[in-house]
Design an enzyme around this catalytic site. Structure first.
Site, PDB file in Angstrom:
ATOM      1  N   THR A 203       0.807  -1.348   0.068  1.00 50.59           N
ATOM      2  CA  THR A 203       0.111  -0.084   0.075  1.00 50.59           C
ATOM      3  C   THR A 203       0.915   1.180  -0.097  1.00 50.59           C
ATOM      4  OG1 THR A 203      -1.958  -0.930   1.023  1.00 50.59           O
ATOM      5  CG2 THR A 203      -1.525   1.219   1.659  1.00 50.59           C
ATOM      6  N   ARG A 231     -14.395  -6.953   0.764  1.00 51.90           N
ATOM      7  CA  ARG A 231     -13.736  -6.540   1.806  1.00 51.90           C
ATOM      8  C   ARG A 231     -13.074  -5.372   1.726  1.00 51.90           C
ATOM      9  NH1 ARG A 231      -7.966  -5.363   2.882  1.00 51.90           N
ATOM     10  NH2 ARG A 231      -7.514  -5.963   4.722  1.00 51.90           N
ATOM     11  N   ASP A 234      -8.111  -1.119   6.225  1.00 51.69           N
ATOM     12  CA  ASP A 234      -7.993   0.352   7.003  1.00 51.69           C
ATOM     13  C   ASP A 234      -7.714   1.468   6.326  1.00 51.69           C
ATOM     14  OD1 ASP A 234      -5.591  -1.074   6.667  1.00 51.69           O
ATOM     15  OD2 ASP A 234      -4.352   0.408   7.753  1.00 51.69           O
TER      16      ASP A 234
END
Ligand code: ASP
Length: 338
Positions: A203, A231, A234
């Protein structure tokens, strides 16, 4: 005579104030950090050419963001600039190069927060958006909302003139092979959660302090390989993957999202600074190296505070990261021992 004396005193006072503000404008720190994900990254995992290109891209992103700050630009513009460069690179799990979900699609999440105003924007589970961080920014600046998802977010993006790309743009063989490997594992549903040596999160994110004293943070991701059921991790959640508040700090996270959500990682680090008066590094250590580790959650964060201090803290073997601190020192690293 008295009048002249008063004028003189006023003159001295005014020039004194001016020179003080001049000095503080010159001395105001700027700082920036970027990450390209944390995880099990070991030396020899990839070719020297690939490693070199990853390092160069991290450096280009951090230098571009820093150039915005050096010209007096805002931390929001600096982090947006840095994150779009990482999103445009095939090496990171965001924008181009994002991982595939179980249906073979790139499903993207992103968020951004302005520490000066506490304004925030986020998008979840969007497809074909070239730079999800720009869409998240539009949610913040051009909608009355904080978070939009799926088709609605895409429709909003089209109305706002956000760039979209065909599926092929996001395809990388590397990520496709990761999906095939995950699918062929004995427990394909849970495979993205299992401890495999190539569990790289990748990420991307950025945090910055600008010369006006404002903090900002942004995060962008394709989530986890082989994810199902819509899904969302965070990264697009304000308080978990991203948080910025001028009263404390700016944080962008990377790691196993389910843990980062439950630990509200980004906000917890900022709260420790705001309410417990902890230093940035102490707060980052307690949350990442203690709280998360105790829960079993792996990953890391980058953070900046208003003094221009930076923390790049992770409990995994490596984290793609780069920073330029308040003294102008440039740092680019991948492994834990760098
Ligand atoms: N935190 C991201 C997620 O759980 C993954 C990552 O950091 O690479 O979706």
């Amino acid at each position: 005579m008295k009048r002249i004396q008063n004028y003189l005193l006023a003159f001295i006072a005014i020039t004194g104030v001016l020179s003080m503000s001049d000095a503080s404008a010159v001395d105001r720190p700027i700082a920036i950090a970027v990450h390209g994900g944390s995880g099990t990254i070991n030396k020899g995992d990839f070719s020297p050419e690939r490693e070199n290109e990853i390092r160069q891209t991290l450096e280009r992103a951090v230098r571009s963001g820093h150039a915005v700050l050096a010209e007096g630009g805002s931390s929001l513009d600096a982090i947006t600039r840095a994150v779009t460069i990482l999103e445009d690179s095939p090496y990171f799990n965001a924008g181009k190069g994002a991982v595939f979900n179980s249906e073979g699609k790139n499903e993207l999440d992103a968020s951004i927060m302005d520490g000066a105003t506490l304004d925030a924007g986020a998008v979840a589970a969007v497809h074909n958006v070239r730079n999800p961080v720009l869409l998240a920014k539009k949610v913040m600046t051009a909608s009355p909302h904080v978070m939009l998802m799926g088709e609605g977010a895409e429709q909003f993006g089209r109305e706002q003139g956000i760039a979209f790309e065909e599926d092929e743009y996001f395809f990388t063989d590397y990520r496709w092979q990761q999906l095939q490997k995950a699918k062929s594992s004995p427990d394909p549903g849970a495979s993205f959660l299992s401890e495999t040596p190539d569990r790289w999160f990748s990420t991307v994110g950025a945090v910055a302090l600008d010369s006006h004293g404002n903090l900002a943070a942004a995060t962008s991701t394709g989530g986890m390989t082989n994810k199902r059921w819509g899904r969302v991790g965070d990264s697009p959640l304000i308080g978990a993957g991203t948080y910025a508040d001028n009263r404390s700090c700016a944080v962008s996270a990377t790691g196993h999202g389910e843990y980062f959500i439950r630990a509200t990682v980004a906000r917890d680090i900022c709260s420790r600074i705001q309410f417990k008066n902890q230093s940035l590094q102490d707060a980052a250590n307690e949350v990442v190296m203690q709280q998360l580790v105790n829960m079993g959650g792996s990953g890391g964060i980058i953070a900046a505070d208003r003094k221009g201090q930076l923390a790049l803290t992770f409990n995994t073997p490596g984290m793609y990261r780069a920073s330029i601190d308040a003294d102008g020192n440039v740092y680019v690293a991948i492994y834990g021992d760098e």
